[in-house]
Design an enzyme around this catalytic site. Structure first.
Site, mmCIF file in Angstrom:
data_model
loop_
_atom_site.group_PDB
_atom_site.id
_atom_site.type_symbol
_atom_site.label_atom_id
_atom_site.label_comp_id
_atom_site.label_asym_id
_atom_site.label_seq_id
_atom_site.Cartn_x
_atom_site.Cartn_y
_atom_site.Cartn_z
ATOM 1 N N SER A 38 -0.161 -3.714 10.867
ATOM 2 C CA SER A 38 1.155 -3.489 10.282
ATOM 3 C C SER A 38 1.269 -2.040 9.851
ATOM 4 C CB SER A 38 1.354 -4.400 9.082
ATOM 5 O OG SER A 38 2.638 -4.192 8.534
ATOM 6 N N LYS B 251 0.827 -1.207 0.000
ATOM 7 C CA LYS B 251 0.000 0.000 0.000
ATOM 8 C C LYS B 251 0.863 1.259 0.000
ATOM 9 C CE LYS B 251 -4.012 -2.129 2.222
ATOM 10 N NZ LYS B 251 -4.851 -2.160 3.440
ATOM 11 N N SER C 189 -0.610 0.972 5.876
ATOM 12 C CA SER C 189 -1.016 0.198 7.037
ATOM 13 C C SER C 189 -2.026 -0.858 6.610
ATOM 14 C CB SER C 189 -1.635 1.125 8.095
ATOM 15 O OG SER C 189 -1.892 0.418 9.282
ATOM 16 N N ASP C 190 -2.008 -1.970 7.323
ATOM 17 C CA ASP C 190 -3.000 -3.009 7.085
ATOM 18 C C ASP C 190 -3.299 -3.669 8.416
ATOM 19 O OD1 ASP C 190 -4.489 -4.445 4.847
ATOM 20 O OD2 ASP C 190 -3.651 -6.110 5.979
ATOM 21 N N GLN C 191 -4.504 -4.192 8.533
ATOM 22 C CA GLN C 191 -4.917 -4.787 9.793
ATOM 23 C C GLN C 191 -5.732 -6.047 9.550
ATOM 24 O OE1 GLN C 191 -8.031 -2.703 11.987
ATOM 25 N NE2 GLN C 191 -6.935 -3.080 13.887
#
Length: 194
Positions: free
Chosen positions: A104, A51, A67-69
């Site tokens: 992250s 991203k 960011s990723d979740q």
């Protein structure tokens, strides 16, 4: 240096605004499907980097945040429910259980190619949830685009017995404490921005 948030998440944008600095946004078009045999930490790490780097062509001299979740309950990954029925099922599964959020964070310097990344874990313990409470919560918050069917920045905490971790912002999707450390390490001081 220009700061870019490579995310279309209103919650992440609202969190970054708490730093009271100017930033641009970019909506990355990234396939969020996990790879076979990929751990949850590997998935969120890979996606946060992807991203962040997706915005590099549009912002070649910027610091870009990705960011990723993903959220897990008893080794079952809970993504975005997408609709009311899926959200009901997710919350019923979470009743009286511990949920772990894996968020992250990637800070990519598009000018130098330097990448910083980390995964911040955060846990919540759900209280026992009956159908009435689940329905009341879903009608009020409508968390259909939120991993695990909770909006931690809204009414989600009404479903919790406790919250544990180093940064509660990680549960909402952008760990501000770690982000500030990364920005500082990149020479970006949030207090000296115009």
């Amino acid at each position: 240096m220009q700061l870019v948030l490579s995310s279309s998440s209103p919650a992440r944008q609202a969190l970054l605004k708490r730093f009271k600095i100017d930033f641009s946004t970019f909506s990355p078009d990234v396939d969020e499907t996990a790879f076979d045999n990929e751990t949850i930490i590997e998935t969120v790490s890979r996606l946060a980097i992807k991203k962040a780097k997706a915005a590099a062509n549009a912002f070649p001299h910027a610091l870009i945040i990705g960011s990723d979740q993903l959220i897990a309950v008893e080794d079952q990954i809970l993504g975005k429910p997408g609709n009311h029925e899926n959200a009901q099922n997710q919350l019923a599964l979470c009743s009286n259980k511990i949920l772990t959020s894996y968020t992250s964070l990637c800070l990519f310097n598009a000018n130098t190619g330097e990448t910083q990344r980390d995964v911040i874990e955060y846990q919540v313990k759900f209280k026992p949830l009956n159908e009435t409470l689940i329905e009341q919560y879903l009608q009020a918050d409508q968390p259909y685009q939120c991993a695990g069917s909770i909006k931690a920045e809204s009414l989600g905490p009404t479903l919790f017995e406790w919250m544990r971790g180093d940064d509660p912002n990680a549960l909402t999707g952008l760990p501000l404490i770690r982000l500030n450390t990364m920005l500082t390490e990149s020479g970006f001081n949030i207090f000296s921005q115009d």
